[in-house]
Design an enzyme around this catalytic site. Sequence first.
Site, PDB file in Angstrom:
ATOM      1  N   GLU A   1      27.268  34.134  42.852  1.00 57.79           N
ATOM      2  CA  GLU A   1      26.560  35.229  43.467  1.00 57.79           C
ATOM      3  C   GLU A   1      26.663  35.208  44.920  1.00 57.79           C
ATOM      4  O   GLU A   1      25.337  35.402  45.401  1.00 57.79           O
ATOM      5  CB  GLU A   1      25.350  35.789  42.742  1.00 57.79           C
ATOM      6  CG  GLU A   1      25.585  36.070  41.364  1.00 57.79           C
ATOM      7  CD  GLU A   1      24.478  36.796  40.683  1.00 57.79           C
ATOM      8  OE1 GLU A   1      23.570  37.541  41.501  1.00 57.79           O
ATOM      9  OE2 GLU A   1      24.425  37.085  39.399  1.00 57.79           O
TER      10      GLU A   1
HETATM   11  C1  LIG Z   1      29.848  28.846  36.765  1.00 58.98           C
HETATM   12  C2  LIG Z   1      30.432  29.935  37.585  1.00 58.98           C
HETATM   13  C3  LIG Z   1      30.239  31.102  37.123  1.00 58.98           C
HETATM   14  C4  LIG Z   1      30.865  32.120  37.801  1.00 58.98           C
HETATM   15  N1  LIG Z   1      30.936  33.479  37.302  1.00 58.98           N
HETATM   16  C5  LIG Z   1      31.613  34.422  37.943  1.00 58.98           C
HETATM   17  C6  LIG Z   1      31.856  35.788  37.347  1.00 58.98           C
HETATM   18  O1  LIG Z   1      31.534  36.108  36.151  1.00 58.98           O
HETATM   19  N2  LIG Z   1      32.858  36.786  38.089  1.00 58.98           N
HETATM   20  C7  LIG Z   1      33.584  36.274  39.287  1.00 58.98           C
HETATM   21  O2  LIG Z   1      34.333  36.886  39.557  1.00 58.98           O
HETATM   22  N3  LIG Z   1      33.031  35.160  39.858  1.00 58.98           N
HETATM   23  C8  LIG Z   1      32.370  34.186  39.164  1.00 58.98           C
HETATM   24  N4  LIG Z   1      32.086  33.029  39.878  1.00 58.98           N
HETATM   25  C9  LIG Z   1      32.521  32.840  41.177  1.00 58.98           C
HETATM   26  C10 LIG Z   1      31.499  32.237  42.138  1.00 58.98           C
HETATM   27  O3  LIG Z   1      31.090  33.554  42.702  1.00 58.98           O
HETATM   28  C11 LIG Z   1      32.355  31.921  43.334  1.00 58.98           C
HETATM   29  O4  LIG Z   1      32.560  30.463  42.870  1.00 58.98           O
HETATM   30  C12 LIG Z   1      31.826  31.558  44.625  1.00 58.98           C
HETATM   31  O5  LIG Z   1      31.850  32.918  45.308  1.00 58.98           O
HETATM   32  C13 LIG Z   1      32.197  30.689  45.818  1.00 58.98           C
HETATM   33  O6  LIG Z   1      33.570  30.482  45.625  1.00 58.98           O
HETATM   34  P1  LIG Z   1      34.295  29.188  45.494  1.00 58.98           P
HETATM   35  O7  LIG Z   1      33.763  28.418  44.475  1.00 58.98           O
HETATM   36  O8  LIG Z   1      35.936  29.239  45.566  1.00 58.98           O
HETATM   37  O9  LIG Z   1      33.745  28.448  46.987  1.00 58.98           O
HETATM   38  P2  LIG Z   1      34.405  28.636  48.555  1.00 58.98           P
HETATM   39  O10 LIG Z   1      34.609  30.082  48.759  1.00 58.98           O
HETATM   40  O11 LIG Z   1      35.598  27.743  48.497  1.00 58.98           O
HETATM   41  O12 LIG Z   1      33.107  27.953  49.092  1.00 58.98           O
HETATM   42  C14 LIG Z   1      33.005  26.605  49.189  1.00 58.98           C
HETATM   43  C15 LIG Z   1      31.919  26.069  50.161  1.00 58.98           C
HETATM   44  O13 LIG Z   1      32.047  26.876  51.488  1.00 58.98           O
HETATM   45  C16 LIG Z   1      31.023  27.492  51.929  1.00 58.98           C
HETATM   46  N5  LIG Z   1      31.467  28.750  52.724  1.00 58.98           N
HETATM   47  C17 LIG Z   1      32.692  29.535  52.667  1.00 58.98           C
HETATM   48  N6  LIG Z   1      32.845  30.420  53.514  1.00 58.98           N
HETATM   49  C18 LIG Z   1      31.766  30.143  54.283  1.00 58.98           C
HETATM   50  C19 LIG Z   1      31.267  30.778  55.551  1.00 58.98           C
HETATM   51  N7  LIG Z   1      31.701  31.631  56.135  1.00 58.98           N
HETATM   52  N8  LIG Z   1      30.028  30.346  56.156  1.00 58.98           N
HETATM   53  C20 LIG Z   1      29.469  29.119  55.731  1.00 58.98           C
HETATM   54  N9  LIG Z   1      29.850  28.635  54.475  1.00 58.98           N
HETATM   55  C21 LIG Z   1      31.005  29.113  53.736  1.00 58.98           C
HETATM   56  C22 LIG Z   1      30.389  28.050  50.697  1.00 58.98           C
HETATM   57  O14 LIG Z   1      29.183  28.404  50.873  1.00 58.98           O
HETATM   58  C23 LIG Z   1      30.576  26.788  49.862  1.00 58.98           C
HETATM   59  O15 LIG Z   1      29.569  26.148  49.858  1.00 58.98           O
HETATM   60  C24 LIG Z   1      31.404  32.216  39.243  1.00 58.98           C
HETATM   61  C25 LIG Z   1      31.444  30.542  39.594  1.00 58.98           C
HETATM   62  C26 LIG Z   1      31.034  29.528  38.617  1.00 58.98           C
HETATM   63  C27 LIG Z   1      31.222  28.110  39.278  1.00 58.98           C
END
Ligand SMILES: Cc1cc2nc3c(=O)[nH]c(=O)nc-3n(C[C@H](O)[C@H](O)[C@H](O)COP(=O)(O)OP(=O)(O)OC[C@H]3O[C@@H](n4cnc5c(N)ncnc54)[C@H](O)[C@@H]3O)c2cc1C
Length: 826
Positions: A505
């Site tokens: 989220e």
């Molecule tokens: C257990 C679990 C359940 C989930 N459930 C759902 C679901 O039901 N539906 C759904 O659609 N998604 C779901 N997600 C997805 C979740 O919302 C994403 O994992 C999240 O948005 C982050 O994306 P990412 O993991 O690809 O990390 P990335 O986007 O690759 O981010 C990696 C790191 O970089 C940081 N970062 C990225 N951009 C910036 C910026 N501009 N400035 C500062 N920091 C930044 C982030 O804060 C993070 O620390 C789920 C994820 C998990 C792990």
Amino acid sequence: MSSLLAIAAPILAVVVIGAAAAYHRLRLAVWAAVTATALVACWLLGANAVATAIAAVVVALIAVPLLLPQIRLPFITRPLLGFYTKILPTLSETEQVALEAGTVGFEGELFSGKPDWQVLLDQPKPTLTAEEQAFLDGPVDELCRMTNDWEITHVHADLQPELWEYIKKNRFFGMIVPKEYGGLGFSALANHKVIQKLSSISTVVSSTVGVPNSLGPAELLMHYGTDEQKHHYLPRLADGREVPCFGLTGPWAGSDATSIPDFGIVTMGDWNGARVVGVKLTFEKRYITLAPVATLIGLAFRMYDPDGLIGDKRDIGITLALLPADTAGVDIGRRHFPLNSPFQNGPIFGREVFIPLSQLIGGEAYAGKGWQMLVEVLSIGRSITLPSTSSGGARMGALVTGAYARIRKQFGLSIGRFEGVEEALARIAGNAYTITALAESTAAAVARGENPAVPSTIAKYHCTEMARELVQDAMDIHGGKGIILGPKNYLGRAWQASPIGITVEGANIMTRSLMIFGQGAILCHPWVLKEMKAAALPDPDERLREFDRNLFGHIGFAISNAVRALWFGLTGARFGKAPGDSYTRRYYRKLNRYSATLALMADTSMLMLGGKLKFKESLSGRLGDVLSNLYIASAMLKRYEDQGRPVADQPLLAWSFHNAVHKSEIALSGALRNFPIRPVGWLLWVLVFPWGRRAQAPSDRLGHRAAALLMSPNEARDRLGEGAFLTPTANNPAGRINSYLQKVILAEPVERKFLKALKSADIEALDFRAQLDEGVREGWITAAERKQLEELREMVIDTISVDDFDAEELRAAGYRSEPAENRAAA
Ligand SMILES: Cc1cc2nc3c(=O)[nH]c(=O)nc-3n(C[C@H](O)[C@H](O)[C@H](O)COP(=O)(O)OP(=O)(O)OC[C@H]3O[C@@H](n4cnc5c(N)ncnc54)[C@H](O)[C@@H]3O)c2cc1C
């Protein structure tokens, strides 16, 4: 009048009246009139005529052009409008949508530099209806009793079938669905309390229930669905015939969710035996909660109409659809394994999956509006699921750790008596107090009908961060007991799962650095959004007039905040109008100070950095911390008022308040020391910290009082645990340990007496029971006391014991029956 005073008096009059006018935010005309009167009075009383005349000219030079629109509009406002348009941060469509989606509640006051506390205090005390309370005491309690977290997380890696059935039958999935569609029609507050209680026993159960009641098909249908969609799907979602999931994230788009490459091409296709217009979808999603068991997928994709079948726009934009999981071409069912917290979560793939346009959420009319739809309802779920999960875990974690620290003895003392442990316990108490106040305040905002964009990001970020700190402290205090997994361990899984809340989220680093202050500065600021809108007006005359009105409001506001920040800094915020009682009034005054400081810093940062501010994440993150801690402290004060100012809670309130204020000052000093334009940082430092940075972290004495509250039964402790599932059942080891506290304390004097006698006597028996026999024989203890000590022993054993396993039991079930060479061949 002495000659020095005769010269100084008019200058002093201008400065003092100016500062007072700025502090109280008087109108320019009033300031000019009062200053003019004062200067005339100075002159009549014998002030130096030249000094008085110079002061009058200065005042006139400021007042006349500003008060006369004929001069102000063409010669001041117009050039400033040109400059403003240049430095104005460009808002992407995504940001624009996000800003327009949110409402502004009390947090707007925090940005005003002069909060009207009545706005906060007049908010009704959050209460549940009788029906909601009955659900909490009935089905929710029963679900907690049925839950065995170890069985879920280790044995089945899933909820047992009877839990799934109970959840569906009792409409846990339909808490937010209105009654007319067969749901429970609960308020956001009730939703919060249900998730909170469930998470105090199992985060797998709480997330399974939380997700369908958060952002997903039901919420989206309620807001945007066509009547046909609502009537078909909402009753099925409410009673669990449909299990929903929502797929936005994929391998190529995580935090930057608008860049999803998943696409749908408008085309003709077959659906239920008819040839209809629809979209052919190709997508790859991952991390999708409930996907492996979902029957209905909410899907976000980018929609294209290359053949112009529904209009002349080729790239229609992000669109949301409902996709039955058994649609041809959908590949669903495999699972991810999120940190040993095996709620259902997995990938979804689709290749050329055809659905008709009637499956778009809201129908064809909402094609391309997907992002706006998501953002509009995002704050609602984000205000509830993760803050409530953190809140339930924090309540339970605080109580059980307090009990454990009292029951577990080393070096002849309860471990909670050692100052090192006490420090961690105090942090747990303070974090629990803070998290629970914050989580309830955002849930209450949603229940009042707000769409709290900024508070929801504050609550999501800080509740999950503080919960992570809390569970880490709890683990440290429990030592090996927290580490050895098994049915007796009530902490290890929560500790393992804590990074999940941090990531989902809106991952926390991004939430802090981009969103909290980024949205807050524009949405909550009393003038910025109005100026931006004015500067964008098409009619040049109206643009100039509107911009003029807002700009000068803004300038007055900025001057006032500078004066207020300096005044509060100089006086240690000891004076000024504030609500509260004799205990809390100084707290409100301190918050008045940081509100003025935040407003000053926000304005200066925006003025100096313009559009570049959004790329200065370190600055934005720190200012976000100040805003967050102001909001958090306000939520705590409101809770204290709502609960009737309980004296017993004061150590918790004080610890948490000083912690929040200390964190604010650390963030402010970091922002000032690292301000991108150094001289501006130095100047601001003088206004913000005229005597240097003074706020201290909570003292050890206060920490001692807060920690002590967790280690013995009392009303403040009871209030902290309210809403957690504390019933001491076989599956609830934390509830059991908590229930021992009172009896253990009652037995302590007998235990001390017995141990003292044991030490001084030349006793032969080594076995505990034999020692008790001897104690009774020798008359050190009575028979009743012996029974009490036996009971104490049982309780201590249950508290400190851990599990062990047969080697075979720990092997993953899937591999048990297969020899290694077969696995390698496969
Ligand atoms: C257990 C679990 C359940 C989930 N459930 C759902 C679901 O039901 N539906 C759904 O659609 N998604 C779901 N997600 C997805 C979740 O919302 C994403 O994992 C999240 O948005 C982050 O994306 P990412 O993991 O690809 O990390 P990335 O986007 O690759 O981010 C990696 C790191 O970089 C940081 N970062 C990225 N951009 C910036 C910026 N501009 N400035 C500062 N920091 C930044 C982030 O804060 C993070 O620390 C789920 C994820 C998990 C792990």
